[in-house]
Design a protein around this motif. Structure first.
Motif, PDB file in Angstrom:
ATOM      1  N   VAL A 115       1.728  23.277   1.090  1.00  0.00           N
ATOM      2  CA  VAL A 115       1.564  24.606   1.693  1.00  0.00           C
ATOM      3  C   VAL A 115       0.382  24.707   2.652  1.00  0.00           C
ATOM      4  N   GLU A 116      -0.759  24.199   2.287  1.00  0.00           N
ATOM      5  CA  GLU A 116      -2.023  24.549   2.935  1.00  0.00           C
ATOM      6  C   GLU A 116      -2.063  24.302   4.446  1.00  0.00           C
TER       7      GLU A 116
ATOM      8  N   PRO B  52      -0.531  21.130  -9.328  1.00  0.00           N
ATOM      9  CA  PRO B  52      -1.022  22.062  -8.304  1.00  0.00           C
ATOM     10  C   PRO B  52      -1.426  21.342  -7.017  1.00  0.00           C
ATOM     11  N   THR B  53      -1.809  20.082  -7.113  1.00  0.00           N
ATOM     12  CA  THR B  53      -2.197  19.320  -5.920  1.00  0.00           C
ATOM     13  C   THR B  53      -1.022  19.158  -4.981  1.00  0.00           C
ATOM     14  N   ALA B  54       0.148  18.864  -5.516  1.00  0.00           N
ATOM     15  CA  ALA B  54       1.345  18.702  -4.684  1.00  0.00           C
ATOM     16  C   ALA B  54       1.706  20.015  -3.995  1.00  0.00           C
TER      17      ALA B  54
ATOM     18  N   LEU C 202       6.068  30.321   2.774  1.00  0.00           N
ATOM     19  CA  LEU C 202       5.043  29.560   2.052  1.00  0.00           C
ATOM     20  C   LEU C 202       4.404  30.412   0.960  1.00  0.00           C
ATOM     21  N   ASN C 203       4.167  31.693   1.263  1.00  0.00           N
ATOM     22  CA  ASN C 203       3.662  32.616   0.239  1.00  0.00           C
ATOM     23  C   ASN C 203       4.646  32.716  -0.924  1.00  0.00           C
TER      24      ASN C 203
ATOM     25  N   ALA D 236      -4.088  29.850  -7.213  1.00  0.00           N
ATOM     26  CA  ALA D 236      -4.283  31.160  -7.854  1.00  0.00           C
ATOM     27  C   ALA D 236      -4.855  32.174  -6.860  1.00  0.00           C
ATOM     28  N   ALA D 237      -5.817  31.746  -6.047  1.00  0.00           N
ATOM     29  CA  ALA D 237      -6.423  32.646  -5.066  1.00  0.00           C
ATOM     30  C   ALA D 237      -5.387  33.127  -4.057  1.00  0.00           C
ATOM     31  N   LEU D 238      -4.590  32.208  -3.526  1.00  0.00           N
ATOM     32  CA  LEU D 238      -3.563  32.589  -2.544  1.00  0.00           C
ATOM     33  C   LEU D 238      -2.506  33.474  -3.178  1.00  0.00           C
TER      34      LEU D 238
END
Length: 165
Positions: A132-133, A125-127, A109-110, A44-46
């Motif tokens: 991405v990270e 969301p973990t996947a 990625l964005n 959500a932050a990204l």
């Protein structure tokens, strides 16, 4: 040194500095700061950051670093003001590394994060974060370092042009 060449070099230097500061700021504060978030809140932050960063201030530095560096190279060639040309070309190339890295790596990625939609409805969301990270952070470091080196090269170009005049 011709006034127009001086203006182009200063504008290239300033816009490169803006991008170097932004990208390295992400490396040493934003990404470590949000690293503590759980996966859903990290996504959500990204997503939110990626939505608000596309604005005139960002785009003027992002596109300006390329346009002004290119203008300084072209003016250096055509005005026969070549003392600073190697450093100016280096600045342009390094700014292109940051630009191309952003377009080729960080933006897709964005887009993947944005395409995930509402984080409350994300099944895993973990996947998504895992996908991405690490790559996003690695390429952010690359573009930050490239823009820092472009800033240094353009500072040397400005210095060289000034001492050659």
């Amino acid at each position: 040194m011709e006034l127009l060449h001086l203006i182009a070099l200063i504008a290239a230097l300033l816009s490169s500095g803006l991008m170097a500061g932004l990208f390295t700021g992400y490396s040493y504060s934003v990404m470590p700061g949000i690293a503590i978030l759980d996966d859903r809140n990290w996504v959500a932050a990204l997503q939110h950051i990626n939505r608000v960063i596309i604005n005139g201030r960002f785009m003027s530095g992002f596109l300006g670093s390329i346009a002004f560096s290119l203008a300084a190279v072209v003016l250096g060639i055509f005005l026969d003001d070549r003392a600073a040309l190697p450093w100016t070309i280096a600045g342009l190339v390094l700014n292109l590394v940051g630009f191309i890295g952003t377009i080729a790596k960080n933006v897709p990625l964005n887009d993947k994060l944005e395409a995930a939609g509402d984080v409350a409805a994300l099944a895993d969301p973990t996947a998504l974060r895992t996908e991405v990270e690490a790559t996003w952070i690695k390429w952010n470091h690359v573009r930050g370092i490239a823009n820092l080196l472009a800033l240094a090269a353009l500072a040397l170009a400005l210095y060289t042009a000034g001492t050659a005049a």
